[in-house]
Design an enzyme around this catalytic site. Structure first.
Site, PDB file in Angstrom:
ATOM      1  N   GLU A 165       1.650  21.968 -15.573  1.00  0.00           N
ATOM      2  CA  GLU A 165       2.313  21.563 -13.998  1.00  0.00           C
ATOM      3  C   GLU A 165       2.765  20.329 -13.922  1.00  0.00           C
ATOM      4  O   GLU A 165       2.595  19.150 -13.442  1.00  0.00           O
ATOM      5  CB  GLU A 165       0.627  21.615 -13.451  1.00  0.00           C
ATOM      6  CG  GLU A 165       0.372  21.278 -11.977  1.00  0.00           C
ATOM      7  CD  GLU A 165       1.603  22.408 -10.644  1.00  0.00           C
ATOM      8  OE1 GLU A 165       1.124  23.632 -11.554  1.00  0.00           O
ATOM      9  OE2 GLU A 165       1.978  22.503 -10.838  1.00  0.00           O
ATOM     10  N   LYS A 225       6.275  19.230 -21.366  1.00  0.00           N
ATOM     11  CA  LYS A 225       5.367  18.017 -19.479  1.00  0.00           C
ATOM     12  C   LYS A 225       5.781  17.051 -20.231  1.00  0.00           C
ATOM     13  O   LYS A 225       5.875  15.900 -19.119  1.00  0.00           O
ATOM     14  CB  LYS A 225       4.276  19.154 -19.887  1.00  0.00           C
ATOM     15  CG  LYS A 225       2.849  18.203 -18.834  1.00  0.00           C
ATOM     16  CD  LYS A 225       3.707  18.577 -17.969  1.00  0.00           C
ATOM     17  CE  LYS A 225       2.586  17.139 -17.006  1.00  0.00           C
ATOM     18  NZ  LYS A 225       3.499  16.951 -15.419  1.00  0.00           N
ATOM     19  N   ASN A 264       7.644  14.233 -17.707  1.00  0.00           N
ATOM     20  CA  ASN A 264       7.092  12.977 -17.101  1.00  0.00           C
ATOM     21  C   ASN A 264       7.735  11.217 -18.015  1.00  0.00           C
ATOM     22  O   ASN A 264       7.827  10.395 -17.776  1.00  0.00           O
ATOM     23  CB  ASN A 264       5.403  12.822 -17.592  1.00  0.00           C
ATOM     24  CG  ASN A 264       5.340  13.992 -16.322  1.00  0.00           C
ATOM     25  OD1 ASN A 264       5.137  14.571 -15.463  1.00  0.00           O
ATOM     26  ND2 ASN A 264       3.456  13.480 -16.007  1.00  0.00           N
ATOM     27  N   CYS A 301      -0.829  10.043 -13.764  1.00  0.00           N
ATOM     28  CA  CYS A 301      -0.122  10.818 -14.745  1.00  0.00           C
ATOM     29  C   CYS A 301       0.777   9.747 -15.453  1.00  0.00           C
ATOM     30  O   CYS A 301       0.629   9.901 -17.637  1.00  0.00           O
ATOM     31  CB  CYS A 301       0.599  12.129 -14.009  1.00  0.00           C
ATOM     32  SG  CYS A 301      -0.075  13.188 -13.911  1.00  0.00           S
ATOM     33  N   LYS A 309      -0.577   7.592 -18.360  1.00  0.00           N
ATOM     34  CA  LYS A 309      -1.128   7.758 -19.384  1.00  0.00           C
ATOM     35  C   LYS A 309      -0.416   8.714 -20.939  1.00  0.00           C
ATOM     36  O   LYS A 309      -0.801   8.969 -21.493  1.00  0.00           O
ATOM     37  CB  LYS A 309      -2.821   8.939 -19.228  1.00  0.00           C
ATOM     38  CG  LYS A 309      -2.490  10.153 -18.688  1.00  0.00           C
ATOM     39  CD  LYS A 309      -3.688  10.904 -18.022  1.00  0.00           C
ATOM     40  CE  LYS A 309      -3.885  11.819 -17.280  1.00  0.00           C
ATOM     41  NZ  LYS A 309      -2.965  13.507 -18.113  1.00  0.00           N
TER      42      LYS A 309
HETATM   43  P1  NAD Z   1      -8.931  15.741 -11.581  1.00  0.00           P
HETATM   44  O1  NAD Z   1      -9.890  14.402 -12.066  1.00  0.00           O
HETATM   45  O2  NAD Z   1      -8.639  14.974 -10.137  1.00  0.00           O
HETATM   46  O3  NAD Z   1      -9.541  16.462 -11.957  1.00  0.00           O
HETATM   47  C1  NAD Z   1     -10.391  16.923 -13.007  1.00  0.00           C
HETATM   48  C2  NAD Z   1     -11.432  17.837 -12.244  1.00  0.00           C
HETATM   49  O4  NAD Z   1     -12.026  18.917 -14.250  1.00  0.00           O
HETATM   50  C3  NAD Z   1     -12.589  17.013 -12.594  1.00  0.00           C
HETATM   51  O5  NAD Z   1     -13.406  17.337 -10.783  1.00  0.00           O
HETATM   52  C4  NAD Z   1     -13.944  16.692 -13.402  1.00  0.00           C
HETATM   53  O6  NAD Z   1     -15.114  17.060 -13.133  1.00  0.00           O
HETATM   54  C5  NAD Z   1     -13.700  18.455 -14.039  1.00  0.00           C
HETATM   55  N1  NAD Z   1     -14.184  19.032 -15.277  1.00  0.00           N
HETATM   56  C6  NAD Z   1     -14.242  17.732 -16.317  1.00  0.00           C
HETATM   57  N2  NAD Z   1     -15.134  18.476 -17.234  1.00  0.00           N
HETATM   58  C7  NAD Z   1     -15.394  19.967 -16.667  1.00  0.00           C
HETATM   59  C8  NAD Z   1     -15.857  20.288 -17.727  1.00  0.00           C
HETATM   60  N3  NAD Z   1     -16.327  21.104 -18.628  1.00  0.00           N
HETATM   61  N4  NAD Z   1     -16.622  22.224 -16.575  1.00  0.00           N
HETATM   62  C9  NAD Z   1     -15.612  21.579 -15.119  1.00  0.00           C
HETATM   63  N5  NAD Z   1     -14.809  21.097 -14.847  1.00  0.00           N
HETATM   64  C10 NAD Z   1     -15.173  19.827 -15.659  1.00  0.00           C
HETATM   65  O7  NAD Z   1      -7.431  15.338 -12.784  1.00  0.00           O
HETATM   66  P2  NAD Z   1      -6.711  15.958 -12.267  1.00  0.00           P
HETATM   67  O8  NAD Z   1      -5.508  14.897 -11.745  1.00  0.00           O
HETATM   68  O9  NAD Z   1      -6.723  16.989 -11.358  1.00  0.00           O
HETATM   69  O10 NAD Z   1      -5.644  16.797 -13.112  1.00  0.00           O
HETATM   70  C11 NAD Z   1      -6.367  17.288 -14.775  1.00  0.00           C
HETATM   71  C12 NAD Z   1      -4.902  17.675 -15.429  1.00  0.00           C
HETATM   72  O11 NAD Z   1      -4.043  18.254 -14.970  1.00  0.00           O
HETATM   73  C13 NAD Z   1      -4.312  15.617 -15.971  1.00  0.00           C
HETATM   74  O12 NAD Z   1      -4.046  16.713 -17.444  1.00  0.00           O
HETATM   75  C14 NAD Z   1      -3.607  15.763 -15.752  1.00  0.00           C
HETATM   76  O13 NAD Z   1      -2.568  15.052 -16.388  1.00  0.00           O
HETATM   77  C15 NAD Z   1      -2.521  17.159 -15.520  1.00  0.00           C
HETATM   78  N6  NAD Z   1      -2.032  16.996 -14.436  1.00  0.00           N
HETATM   79  C16 NAD Z   1      -2.215  15.794 -13.433  1.00  0.00           C
HETATM   80  C17 NAD Z   1      -1.080  16.260 -11.752  1.00  0.00           C
HETATM   81  C18 NAD Z   1      -1.325  15.326 -11.005  1.00  0.00           C
HETATM   82  O14 NAD Z   1      -0.766  15.006 -10.271  1.00  0.00           O
HETATM   83  N7  NAD Z   1      -2.488  14.726 -10.092  1.00  0.00           N
HETATM   84  C19 NAD Z   1       0.272  16.695 -12.067  1.00  0.00           C
HETATM   85  C20 NAD Z   1       0.361  17.501 -13.225  1.00  0.00           C
HETATM   86  C21 NAD Z   1      -0.275  17.469 -13.890  1.00  0.00           C
END
Ligand code: NAD
Length: 441
Positions: free
Chosen positions: A159, A212, A216, A268, A271
């Site tokens: 993403e 990805k 980044n 992001c 990490k």
């Molecule tokens: P976040 O912490 O906001 O959301 C992750 C969610 O996963 C949480 O709500 C958590 O409760 C849930 N979760 C954890 N374990 C779980 C399980 N076993 N079952 C069900 N739900 C579970 O994180 P995010 O910012 O949405 O990022 C998620 C991924 O996407 C990461 O790898 C991040 O690097 C990537 N990403 C993030 C962004 C961004 O801008 N935030 C952009 C691109 C990619």
């Protein structure tokens, strides 16, 4: 199509709502019960422009549903997106515990073909490990000796959305990257994204994962590059903003991500850079450029703190106003925000901090102790010996700077984002310090 999303955070929730918007039937899952309860009642637990209206619409139409059970989410869906967190371990490596947990849980509940899609940012080769976890955890009825009789695929679909414009980014992506190992997986993912009419890049799994990492890390490199240039600008009397403008017109370079400031933060870049350095190390390559990118980023915050110490002279018992806490504007996300490092350093020297952020204060309150959180920018500026601009919220551009100056004890501004017009503030009587603005501030 019937689609499931596991993980309802910044990425999972946006993905779920946007997939519903383009016509799919989505079940979104999270193991955080409070989050799911809030979402079921139409409350979006994060600040993301445009998300609440779309959620309300598709909750009402029944095209999106929420659950805490992975089994329930995966039951009808053929395509399951994994969007759980992948935080850093102490050594910088990606912690894939949540990914493994989810893969195991999906396997236990599998009774028909599923396509598991990595939406989370994960190190290259994670796809292979997910596939192995599935094979190991499938119920015995789907195994014959060592062989697995139930078909499944794992794909990577990283993403690229940005917090603050996530819905817009998801709906209008520059490209969609699909890493697949089978024609069936490719066909399914193409079908999911067909309504977006976007450029689709199809690769194998490991290549998609690398795209990805590389994307980044490259963006982080641009930021550290311009910050290094800013350091020299400061010393030779050049203005980094003009340097960036002059560079940016060159199509080979581009103006984006050439904003000098107190460095990158957020959930992001820090990490993902760490994880890429670790992945390189494991593969036997010393990724020197990226290690420097990280060092420059840390140095940038430190040099901002040194600048404040130098110009403010005595920090102890000084009142410091902070405008902006979130790691960037238009989000409430405080993860690895530069404000945390800067505020803690100044507090350690005895400063009193008065802070205001339009959206991030509820999250900031959980992470910062001893800060006076204020209801508007003026309350934060009242009686302050200096003002720090740490997040580039539009609201601060609209602020009445004459009123601000009159409220402050000393009219000194440290602009950590080169957000304000140095000349205008100078004319209003402020002592202004930006980043790399030698000769202009
Ligand atoms: P976040 O912490 O906001 O959301 C992750 C969610 O996963 C949480 O709500 C958590 O409760 C849930 N979760 C954890 N374990 C779980 C399980 N076993 N079952 C069900 N739900 C579970 O994180 P995010 O910012 O949405 O990022 C998620 C991924 O996407 C990461 O790898 C991040 O690097 C990537 N990403 C993030 C962004 C961004 O801008 N935030 C952009 C691109 C990619």
């Amino acid at each position: 199509m019937d689609v499931a999303i596991v993980g309802s955070g910044y990425v999972g929730l946006v993905t779920a709502v946007c997939l519903a918007h383009i016509g799919h039937s989505v079940v979104c899952c999270d193991n955080n019960e409070d989050k799911i309860k809030a979402l079921k009642s139409g409350h979006v637990p994060i600040y993301e422009p445009g998300l609440d209206d779309l959620l309300a619409k598709y909750l009402k139409s029944g095209r999106i549903a929420f659950t805490t059970s992975i089994g329930e989410a995966a039951k009808k869906a053929t395509v399951i997106f994994i969007a759980v967190g992948t935080p850093s371990k102490k050594n910088g490596d990606a912690d894939l515990t949540y990914i493994e947990n989810v893969a195991r849980e999906i396997a236990k509940n599998m009774d028909s073909y599923k396509l598991l899609v990595e939406k989370s940012t994960v190190p290259a080769q994670t796809g292979d490990r997910i596939a192995r976890t599935i094979r190991l955890n499938l119920p015995a009825r789907h195994k014959q000796g060592k062989n697995v009789t139930l078909e499944f695929d794992v794909a990577s679909n990283p993403e690229f959305l940005r917090e603050g414009s996530a819905v817009e980014d998801f709906m209008h992506p520059d490209r969609i990257v699909i890493g697949v190992e089978s024609k069936r997986a490719e066909r399914l993912l193409r079908e999911v994204y067909k309504p977006l009419k976007a450029t689709v890049v199809v690769t194998n799994l490991a290549t998609a994962e690398m795209i990805k990492h590389a994307s980044n890390s490259f963006l982080a490199t641009k930021i550290s590059f311009i910050n290094s240039v800013a350091q020299i600008c400061e010393r030779v009397g050049a203005d980094v903003e003009k340097v960036a403008e002059g560079m940016g017109y060159d199509k080979r370079i581009g103006r984006a991500f050439l904003n000098a400031g107190i460095g990158y933060g957020g959930s992001c870049f820090p990490k993902d850079v760490d994880a890429f350095v670790c992945l390189a190390e494991k593969s036997g390559y010393d990724f020197k450029i990226l290690k420097s990118v990280r060092d420059v980023n840390e140095h940038q915050r430190e040099s901002f703190i040194r600048l404040i110490e130098d110009k403010l002279w005595i920090i102890k018992d000084k009142t410091i106003a902070v405008w902006g806490l979130a790691f960037k504007s238009n989000t409430d996300d405080m993860r690895s925000a530069a404000s945390l490092t800067v505020i803690e350093a100044l507090q350690n020297e005895g400063a009193n901090i008065q802070a205001y952020d339009p959206q991030a204060m509820p999250n900031a309150k959980k992470m910062l102790k001893g800060v006076k959180f204020c209801h508007d920018p003026y309350a934060a500026a009242k009686g302050a010996d200096c003002l720090l601009l740490l997040t580039e919220w539009d609201e601060f551009k609209q602020a009445d700077m004459i009123k601000t100056r009159e409220l402050m004890r000393q009219a000194v501004i440290f602009d950590g984002r080169n957000f304000f017009d140095a000349k205008v503030l100078g004319e209003l009587g402020f002592e202004y310090y930006g980043i790399g603005r030698g000769g202009n501030a």
